[in-house]
Design a protein around this motif. Structure first.
Motif: not given
Length: 388
Positions: A216-238
């Protein structure tokens, strides 16, 4: 809470408690992993949770006893609150005092007895219910001016800043502000809340897969990083600010995994809003479709389910008539499934699951008969004490 537990306080401290507070556990009906993306969630407060009994001391020492931890006793002074490596549960108590001391100077020494009646290891947020119950007890004991939203912020800060868990605020807010027979639609960006009444014809069922959650902890962090990476590439904060149309138009800018993670978040936010409206309109067909679609999204796009959970969801959905639906609830990789089931079908669905799930996965499920109740700050805790 029973009289035996109530008298246990007197056994440990030689007098009766002055205050008894209760805060419920929770399950989330829909809106998974949307909280840290500033999106929407739709949890309910349960009739099981954590009780905290308190009395004043004549010094600046806190003595806390946890019944469910073999009556371990933890003590500390308010002017020297340090992290405890030997008793992890005590850090939730210590953190509450450290954080609440930043809001008021009226706190003095306290005796505390903690007891929970929610199932252990079921992912019903016992840590949030404990911290909220303790804060409510301190509010009542010292006559503090504090509402449920402020209490939830302190409870979350306890876990974030003292315990070291990067959790969102959903668990604490529903534990504080839940309402009987209603789900709470929380906007995780501005913490605004709206309540949706569960249709009278439906009953909430909670099924524990009894698969211990792992990764849970490791995969949670991975999912969070993937979401943040997607938001960054979409030029939005969230991802909260991304629409389906925007996501699809910029799909080439994302990896396949990033696209699917973002698609879950964007579509799940839409489903939360739609489920709230479906509750309001008593649209049973829409409710059923949304619950089932949420699980498919978690399985295929966010990839946080496991075969046992998928099997349990499939058994429940196959057993239901046209109305009703099941989905995994919580962070993923094990834990519980929730279902909204026509009241006339509850006994039959339980019977089918009890028979088929062990046949397929060789594990006995646990079915909980929860009711949806008020949160700690919408609940008269004095009635708890009067009933004991």
């Amino acid at each position: 809470m029973n009289k035996t537990t109530y008298s246990a306080f007197a056994k440990h401290f030689s007098h009766l408690p002055q205050v008894t507070a209760f805060a419920p556990g929770r399950v989330n009906l829909i809106g998974e992993h949307t909280d840290y993306n500033q999106g929407f969630v739709f949890p309910v407060a349960l009739n099981k949770g954590t009780y905290v009994q308190l009395s004043l001391r004549d010094d600046m020492q806190v003595i806390a006893i946890a019944k469910d931890m073999d009556n371990q006793k933890n003590r500390f002074y308010l002017n020297d609150i340090q992290f405890d490596n030997d008793m992890p549960w005590a850090n939730y108590v210590r953190g509450v005092f450290k954080l609440i001391n930043q809001h008021t100077q009226r706190i003095s020494g306290v005796n505390i007895y903690i007891y929970g009646d929610q199932p252990q290891g079921a992912g019903l947020s016992s840590s949030a219910s404990m911290t909220v119950a303790l804060i409510k007890g301190l509010v009542d004991l010292f006559g503090l001016e504090m509402d449920g939203k402020e209490a939830a912020k302190i409870a979350q800060a306890t876990e974030n800043k003292f315990v070291g868990c990067a959790c969102g605020i959903m668990d604490h807010l529903i534990s504080a502000l839940g309402k009987k027979n209603k789900a709470l639609k929380l906007d995780c960006r501005n913490l605004s809340v709206e309540y949706g009444k569960i249709p009278d014809s439906l009953e909430l069922m909670v099924f524990n897969s009894n698969v211990k959650r792992s990764l849970v902890s490791s995969e949670y962090n991975i999912r969070r990083e993937q979401c943040e990476s997607a938001a960054l590439k979409l030029n939005t904060s969230s991802l909260r600010d991304v629409t389906i149309e925007m996501l699809e138009s910029k799909q080439d800018a994302l990896t396949d995994v990033e696209f699917r993670r973002a698609r879950h978040i964007v579509s799940e936010n839409i489903r939360v809003e739609k489920l709230y409206l479906a509750f309001r309109d008593n649209n049973l067909a829409e409710i059923s479709q949304l619950i089932r679609a949420s699980h498919v999204s978690m399985r295929d796009d966010f990839e946080i389910t496991i075969p046992e959970i998928d099997t349990l969801v499939e058994i429940i959905n196959d057993a239901l008539p046209i109305v009703g639906g099941a989905r995994m609830t919580g962070g993923g990789f094990g834990g519980c499934v929730i279902a909204l089931v026509p009241k006339s079908e509850v006994a039959r669905v339980a019977k089918v699951v009890t028979k088929k799930y062990p046949q397929i996965v060789n594990i006995q499920p646990t079915i909980y008969n929860f009711t949806v109740e008020n949160g700690a700050f919408n609940f008269n805790n004095h009635k708890v004490q009067e009933a004991l």
